[in-house]
Scaffold this active site. Sequence first.
Site, PDB file in Angstrom:
ATOM      1  N   ASP A  35     -25.622  33.693 -13.100  1.00  9.17           N
ATOM      2  CA  ASP A  35     -26.549  34.281 -12.122  1.00  9.17           C
ATOM      3  C   ASP A  35     -27.994  34.363 -12.607  1.00  9.17           C
ATOM      4  OD1 ASP A  35     -24.341  34.581 -10.532  1.00  9.17           O
ATOM      5  OD2 ASP A  35     -24.423  36.760 -10.394  1.00  9.17           O
ATOM      6  N   ARG A  77     -19.119  25.569 -12.419  1.00  6.04           N
ATOM      7  CA  ARG A  77     -18.361  25.334 -13.646  1.00  6.04           C
ATOM      8  C   ARG A  77     -17.451  24.124 -13.504  1.00  6.04           C
ATOM      9  NH1 ARG A  77     -19.348  30.359 -16.313  1.00  6.04           N
ATOM     10  NH2 ARG A  77     -20.715  31.420 -14.846  1.00  6.04           N
ATOM     11  N   LYS A 126     -17.117  33.095 -20.211  1.00  2.33           N
ATOM     12  CA  LYS A 126     -16.552  33.152 -18.858  1.00  2.33           C
ATOM     13  C   LYS A 126     -16.067  31.769 -18.429  1.00  2.33           C
ATOM     14  CE  LYS A 126     -17.898  33.894 -14.051  1.00  2.33           C
ATOM     15  NZ  LYS A 126     -18.944  34.329 -13.111  1.00  2.33           N
ATOM     16  N   HIS A 128     -13.633  31.039 -15.418  1.00  4.14           N
ATOM     17  CA  HIS A 128     -13.701  31.145 -13.953  1.00  4.14           C
ATOM     18  C   HIS A 128     -13.314  29.864 -13.216  1.00  4.14           C
ATOM     19  CE1 HIS A 128     -15.621  33.931 -10.731  1.00  4.14           C
ATOM     20  NE2 HIS A 128     -14.329  33.702 -10.547  1.00  4.14           N
ATOM     21  N   HIS A 216     -24.479  38.454 -14.952  1.00  4.55           N
ATOM     22  CA  HIS A 216     -23.798  38.867 -13.721  1.00  4.55           C
ATOM     23  C   HIS A 216     -23.700  40.389 -13.672  1.00  4.55           C
ATOM     24  CE1 HIS A 216     -20.563  39.218 -10.743  1.00  4.55           C
ATOM     25  NE2 HIS A 216     -20.691  37.931 -10.471  1.00  4.55           N
ATOM     26  N   ASP A 268     -25.542  28.932 -13.833  1.00  5.11           N
ATOM     27  CA  ASP A 268     -24.542  28.431 -12.885  1.00  5.11           C
ATOM     28  C   ASP A 268     -25.010  28.466 -11.436  1.00  5.11           C
ATOM     29  OD1 ASP A 268     -24.451  31.199 -12.581  1.00  5.11           O
ATOM     30  OD2 ASP A 268     -22.270  31.312 -12.522  1.00  5.11           O
ATOM     31  N   ASN A 269     -25.968  29.307 -11.108  1.00  2.00           N
ATOM     32  CA  ASN A 269     -26.528  29.385  -9.755  1.00  2.00           C
ATOM     33  C   ASN A 269     -27.765  30.270  -9.799  1.00  2.00           C
ATOM     34  OD1 ASN A 269     -23.581  31.157  -9.401  1.00  2.00           O
ATOM     35  ND2 ASN A 269     -25.494  32.281  -9.269  1.00  2.00           N
ATOM     36  N   LYS A 289     -28.633  33.133  -4.916  1.00  2.00           N
ATOM     37  CA  LYS A 289     -27.216  32.866  -5.090  1.00  2.00           C
ATOM     38  C   LYS A 289     -26.489  32.837  -3.750  1.00  2.00           C
ATOM     39  CE  LYS A 289     -23.066  34.948  -7.180  1.00  2.00           C
ATOM     40  NZ  LYS A 289     -22.564  35.956  -8.121  1.00  2.00           N
TER      41      LYS A 289
END
Length: 642
Positions: A35, A77, A126, A128, A216, A268-269, A289
């Site tokens: 994030d 991911r 992480k 996920h 996050h 990741d975003n 996001k």
Amino acid sequence: MKRLFNIVALLSVLSVTWPAGAAVRPNLVVIFIDDMGYADIGPFGAKKQRTPNLDRMASEGMKFTSFYAAPVCSVSRAQLMTGCYGARVSVPGVYFPGGKNGLNPKEITVAERLKERGYATACIGKWHLGDQPEFLPTRQGFDRYFGIPYSNDMQRQPAKGGERVVPLLRDDKVAELLGDEDQRRIVERYTAEAVAFIHEKKDAPFFLYLPHTAIHTPIFPGSKFAGKSANGRLGDWIEEIDWSVGQVLDTLRQLGLHERTLVVFTSDNGPWLVKGSDGGSAGPLRGGKGSTWEGGVRVPMLAWWPGRIASGSVCDAVAGTIDFLPTAVSLAGGDLPPEPAIDGRDISPLLFGKTRDSRREAHYYFSGYNLQAVRQGPWKLAIAPQPDSMGKGTASDAGTKAPRLYNLDQEVGEQTNLAEKHPDVVVRLQALAARMNAEIGGNNPASRRPAGEVANPKPLYPIKETNPAQGGANTNLASPKPVRLDSLKPGDRLGGISAPHVSNQAFILECVVETVQADAVILAHGGLSAGYALHAKGGRIAFAVRTGRDNEVTEVVTPSPVTYPARITATLAADGTMTLKVNEFASVTTRAPRLIPRQPAEDFCLGHDDAQPVTAYAATEPFKGTISDLSLLYVSPKNNKQ
């Protein structure tokens, strides 16, 4: 001459014995943040938090200004691991604890490709991509794993009671259960594991994947960093991440590995904007996001390899997480077979300054299986409605399917629609979008590969509450205690067992609403794959039910604007019939394809939608007004009123 012949013969033997490229196989390190927005670190404009190690990394390496991830974490991911858009490998959204789906073990990950080239591999952080044993990193090409397998807010209450926790895994076993305060050491612990792995594997090529739990929400900076930044606890945690990056780079320098190691730092975003001061910044980019605006998917990226990547260089070419796998394989001296197909391209020519042009024909912006935009060069064409961010509605200029064309070189903030001025560009990009959509998008793709799925998923540790991700009929739930919904106020939310249980359940939803807003979210419960919502749009009232991903949203709307106060009754019957009645006006009906097939994993929210939106809202501001007499009546198989 005989001595010369012997030397030549020895060299010939060595060339056969060692794999091609073995002498130059670099170590590969990917530091993946959760994030982090485009403008959350110094090299991309952050001012309130200090990032000296990332600043140095940028000054010694390359900054990518058009680097793309995905709107949400599991998809991003999957892209990094497979070199494919999430839609191609059937990873459309976020995985939840104890769910039946994950990254298909038949997919060949970058870790598996590198192991074929003799690399040691480790995933620390992480994951996920599914928490069932079949989906964990040690089944996907990694020699070892240490980390929280999903987002740090996916806490569950253990069966023996106590506070809600997340599991910390060592390989495929739960090593500890972490409460909130335990998470304050998670960056420190990941960093120690990473440094130890580098020391252990310093004499052979290695691939270290370090996907941090930070930043996050909930935000848990370590004690040494808490209160130290000028940007609250988010800034504190970013400064701790910067410290962690420094530890990794210093270790590589100390061991003399820096000139044969590529380090990539990215996210990741985009930032989770609805989290306010905990949500980060996309800087000049629009959205955050959960959206396919630039702010949702364009992320900071730094690449560092002293002696190979030019110091202080900047790359404006389009690249992204899907490009890492082919790049890594190429650097390791390998070649990719034509099958299975991947979407990424080797970007090492960009890294080494051999070209300034993107290695791909175009970049495609998917939300789930829904292709929403395509970019080629400076041009970005949006072909579907685009919510501004997770938890926010769709702006008035982005709520239709009419194509919207933006020149990102001239205006990165995506405000001016140039479609009418450049119809030739619109036609060209529409053709690209149609071709890709037919291949992997929508409901009938030609080349989508199957998701991973297990028959009997179980949580990683015994929990007290039913796992919402597993769904099931209401009669199978763990005796939820009735909740008086009429005690809720706009802005409130209910999660887990406290939220209404609507999986395969007919229900009647009633409330009285008073507001001056023409567009507003009244209530929402769900996200991209399951849920329901009441909202006002253009003065009308709409009842939406989502029974699947992409376009599986059914909505019934009053034929004309309503007057307030408005008494609303929304019904989802056992056969999928949806009925909406407001005040004394006649009911309007439509038909959903089925009941909501699984319990929404997201919170029940009053006056807002804090996750992936159930439907495309017209609202752009929080609800203003009152919501009273709220109730949900189960029609079958039970008649429990909440």
